[in-house]
Write an enzyme that holds these catalytic residues in place. Structure first.
Site: not given
Length: 273
Positions: A250, A216
């Protein structure tokens, strides 16, 4: 604490589990367009299972900032055939990344074991009812329309209280709920770093935590690196999260995380000796 997802028991108090990401979208920020055909999706699933994924998260709509929403029909078209195909071939719990109640309902009928809702039941009123009636597990993420906070941690905890109230009112059982702090959603890089540093505060809510930071922008902006060079930063954040108490990570990259977790658990096993 133990929870059941599908037919598998997860020891969320003592173990760390990997949720492998299977994006069926042409525009996801990291791997958009790579696994849109069923054969490619199955091959990637097989790779993740072999490398040690504990569950697979299937998504049919990109949720990256600036992404274009897709219709319910398009999302169903993308995910249902893959859910059915994966269920036929692999004995692994399946998660469906959606905030739409109709997609969740159809996904559950196709074999999904967990609904991963990035709006934490706040987008569609029906979602809580769908999850409760099916008695499946759910991951409820913190999110807001705007990154505006008066008292950052207090506001996040208050938001989670509302999310949990919605869940319990609908009849979702406590042992079916995982919480996700929502790194990258309605938060800037500094806020993402603050939230990661304070993950242990979220543990006070009493629910297993899922951390989703893989590749991210928080990592990209901190290290000044493009998406395809964020693995080491991702592992660092995830191991920190695991040390703070996160039960689920995740991730896109299963094998390196599996090895990092194995080392962490080996060290932890010596703490009481």
């Amino acid at each position: 604490m133990s929870m059941k997802i599908g037919s598998r028991d997860f020891d969320t108090k003592r173990k760390i589990y990997l949720m492998g990401i299977l994006n069926l979208t042409p525009d996801s920020f990291s791997d958009g367009g790579k696994y849109t055909r069923i054969e490619e999706a199955l091959f990637h699933t097989e790779e993740m299972v072999k490398e040690g994924a504990d569950l697979i998260d299937i998504g049919g709509e990109s949720t990256r900032p600036g992404s274009i929403p897709v219709s319910t029909e398009e999302e169903l078209y993308r995910v249902i055939p893959v859910i059915e195909a994966v269920k036929q071939r692999f004995d692994i719990p399946l998660s469906l990344d959606t905030y739409k109640a109709v997609v969740a309902k159809e996904g559950i009928a196709a074999g999904v074991d967990l609904i991963n809702d990035i709006w934490g039941l706040q987008y569609e009123e029906e979602m809580a009812k769908v999850i409760a009636e099916a008695q499946v597990s759910c991951c409820l993420m913190h999110n807001r329309k705007k990154a505006e906070y008066e008292d950052y941690f207090f506001d996040i905890m208050a938001d989670f209280s509302r999310i949990l109230e919605t869940a319990h009112k609908a009849g979702i059982k406590t042992e079916k709920i995982i919480l996700d702090p929502g790194i990258g959603f309605a938060k800037d890089t500094k806020q993402n770093l603050q939230l990661t540093a304070g993950l242990n505060k979220l543990m006070e809510l009493g629910y297993p935590l899922l951390l989703g930071v893989s590749r991210k922008s928080m990592i990209g902006e901190t290290l000044n690196l493009p998406v395809d060079q964020r693995l080491y930063g991702t592992i660092a954040v995830n191991i920190y999260g695991a040390m703070q108490g996160c039960s689920f990570l995740r991730v896109h990259d299963i094998r390196p995380h599996k090895e990092a977790i194995k080392m962490l658990e080996a060290i932890r096993s010596m703490e009481s000796k």
